[in-house]
Design a protein around this motif. Sequence first.
Motif, short mmCIF file in Angstrom:
data_model
loop_
_atom_site.label_atom_id
_atom_site.label_comp_id
_atom_site.label_asym_id
_atom_site.label_seq_id
_atom_site.Cartn_x
_atom_site.Cartn_y
_atom_site.Cartn_z
N ASN A 4 -32.12 -16.61 -66.18
CA ASN A 4 -32.54 -15.40 -65.49
C ASN A 4 -33.32 -15.68 -64.22
OD1 ASN A 4 -31.37 -13.48 -67.23
ND2 ASN A 4 -33.00 -13.82 -68.69
N ASP A 5 -33.52 -16.98 -63.88
CA ASP A 5 -34.10 -17.30 -62.58
C ASP A 5 -33.19 -16.70 -61.51
OD1 ASP A 5 -36.13 -18.82 -63.76
OD2 ASP A 5 -35.04 -20.70 -63.52
N ILE A 6 -33.75 -16.39 -60.36
CA ILE A 6 -32.98 -15.72 -59.31
C ILE A 6 -32.87 -16.61 -58.08
CG2 ILE A 6 -32.95 -13.75 -57.74
CD1 ILE A 6 -34.44 -12.16 -59.89
N PHE A 7 -31.66 -16.75 -57.57
CA PHE A 7 -31.41 -17.43 -56.31
C PHE A 7 -31.34 -16.36 -55.22
CE2 PHE A 7 -30.31 -20.54 -59.31
CZ PHE A 7 -30.15 -21.76 -58.70
N SER A 13 -28.73 -11.70 -49.93
CA SER A 13 -27.91 -11.73 -51.13
C SER A 13 -28.64 -12.53 -52.21
CB SER A 13 -26.53 -12.32 -50.84
OG SER A 13 -26.63 -13.63 -50.36
N TRP A 14 -28.33 -12.25 -53.46
CA TRP A 14 -29.00 -12.91 -54.56
C TRP A 14 -28.14 -12.85 -55.81
CZ3 TRP A 14 -30.48 -10.30 -59.06
CH2 TRP A 14 -30.31 -8.93 -59.04
N LEU A 15 -28.45 -13.71 -56.76
CA LEU A 15 -27.82 -13.64 -58.07
C LEU A 15 -28.63 -14.43 -59.07
CD1 LEU A 15 -26.16 -16.57 -58.52
CD2 LEU A 15 -24.58 -15.43 -57.02
N TYR A 16 -28.38 -14.13 -60.35
CA TYR A 16 -29.09 -14.82 -61.42
C TYR A 16 -28.56 -16.23 -61.59
CZ TYR A 16 -31.24 -10.46 -62.92
OH TYR A 16 -31.97 -9.31 -62.97
N ARG A 17 -29.42 -17.11 -62.05
CA ARG A 17 -29.06 -18.52 -62.27
C ARG A 17 -27.82 -18.64 -63.16
NH1 ARG A 17 -27.27 -22.97 -62.01
NH2 ARG A 17 -28.11 -24.77 -63.06
N GLY A 18 -27.71 -17.80 -64.16
CA GLY A 18 -26.57 -17.85 -65.06
C GLY A 18 -25.25 -17.54 -64.38
N ASP A 19 -25.30 -16.84 -63.23
CA ASP A 19 -24.09 -16.51 -62.49
C ASP A 19 -23.82 -17.46 -61.34
OD1 ASP A 19 -23.73 -14.25 -64.08
OD2 ASP A 19 -25.01 -13.04 -62.78
N TYR A 20 -24.74 -18.40 -61.10
CA TYR A 20 -24.62 -19.33 -59.99
C TYR A 20 -23.57 -20.39 -60.28
CZ TYR A 20 -25.88 -22.87 -56.58
OH TYR A 20 -25.85 -23.78 -55.58
N SER A 21 -22.84 -20.80 -59.26
CA SER A 21 -21.88 -21.89 -59.39
C SER A 21 -21.74 -22.58 -58.04
CB SER A 21 -20.52 -21.37 -59.84
OG SER A 21 -19.92 -20.62 -58.79
N ASP A 22 -21.07 -23.70 -58.01
CA ASP A 22 -20.85 -24.41 -56.75
C ASP A 22 -20.09 -23.56 -55.75
OD1 ASP A 22 -22.17 -26.62 -57.66
OD2 ASP A 22 -20.36 -27.66 -58.32
N ARG A 26 -20.44 -22.52 -51.29
CA ARG A 26 -19.40 -22.54 -50.25
C ARG A 26 -19.46 -21.31 -49.36
NH1 ARG A 26 -15.41 -24.24 -54.60
NH2 ARG A 26 -15.86 -26.44 -54.76
N TRP A 27 -19.75 -20.15 -49.93
CA TRP A 27 -19.73 -18.95 -49.10
C TRP A 27 -21.11 -18.40 -48.78
CZ3 TRP A 27 -21.26 -14.22 -51.28
CH2 TRP A 27 -21.31 -14.17 -52.67
N ARG A 28 -22.14 -18.85 -49.49
CA ARG A 28 -23.49 -18.37 -49.18
C ARG A 28 -24.35 -19.46 -48.54
NH1 ARG A 28 -25.18 -14.55 -54.29
NH2 ARG A 28 -23.39 -13.20 -54.12
N GLY A 29 -23.95 -20.69 -48.69
CA GLY A 29 -24.74 -21.79 -48.16
C GLY A 29 -25.76 -22.27 -49.18
N ASP A 30 -26.31 -23.43 -48.92
CA ASP A 30 -27.25 -23.99 -49.88
C ASP A 30 -28.70 -23.81 -49.43
OD1 ASP A 30 -27.25 -25.80 -47.84
OD2 ASP A 30 -26.64 -27.52 -49.06
N ASP A 31 -28.93 -22.91 -48.48
CA ASP A 31 -30.28 -22.59 -48.03
C ASP A 31 -30.75 -21.38 -48.83
OD1 ASP A 31 -32.65 -22.33 -46.64
OD2 ASP A 31 -31.72 -21.20 -45.01
#
Length: 51
Positions: A4-7, A13-22, A26-31
């Motif tokens: 449930n951590d949030i990126f 834009s944002w999403l929960y850690r559980g929904d995060y993937s590589d 690619r489309w949001r960047g790693d910043d």
Amino acid sequence: MDYNDIFVWPDGSWLYRGDYSDECDRWRGDDYEVLYVGTPDYHDFLDIREE
């Protein structure tokens, strides 16, 4: 990390850690900033999103 951590990306834009993937990188960047469950920043972010 908790699923449930949030990126959060600079563009808002944002999403929960559980929904995060590589693929996100690619489309949001790693910043991104990670808001960890239980921190004041995490709760403040959720309060703002609910308004």
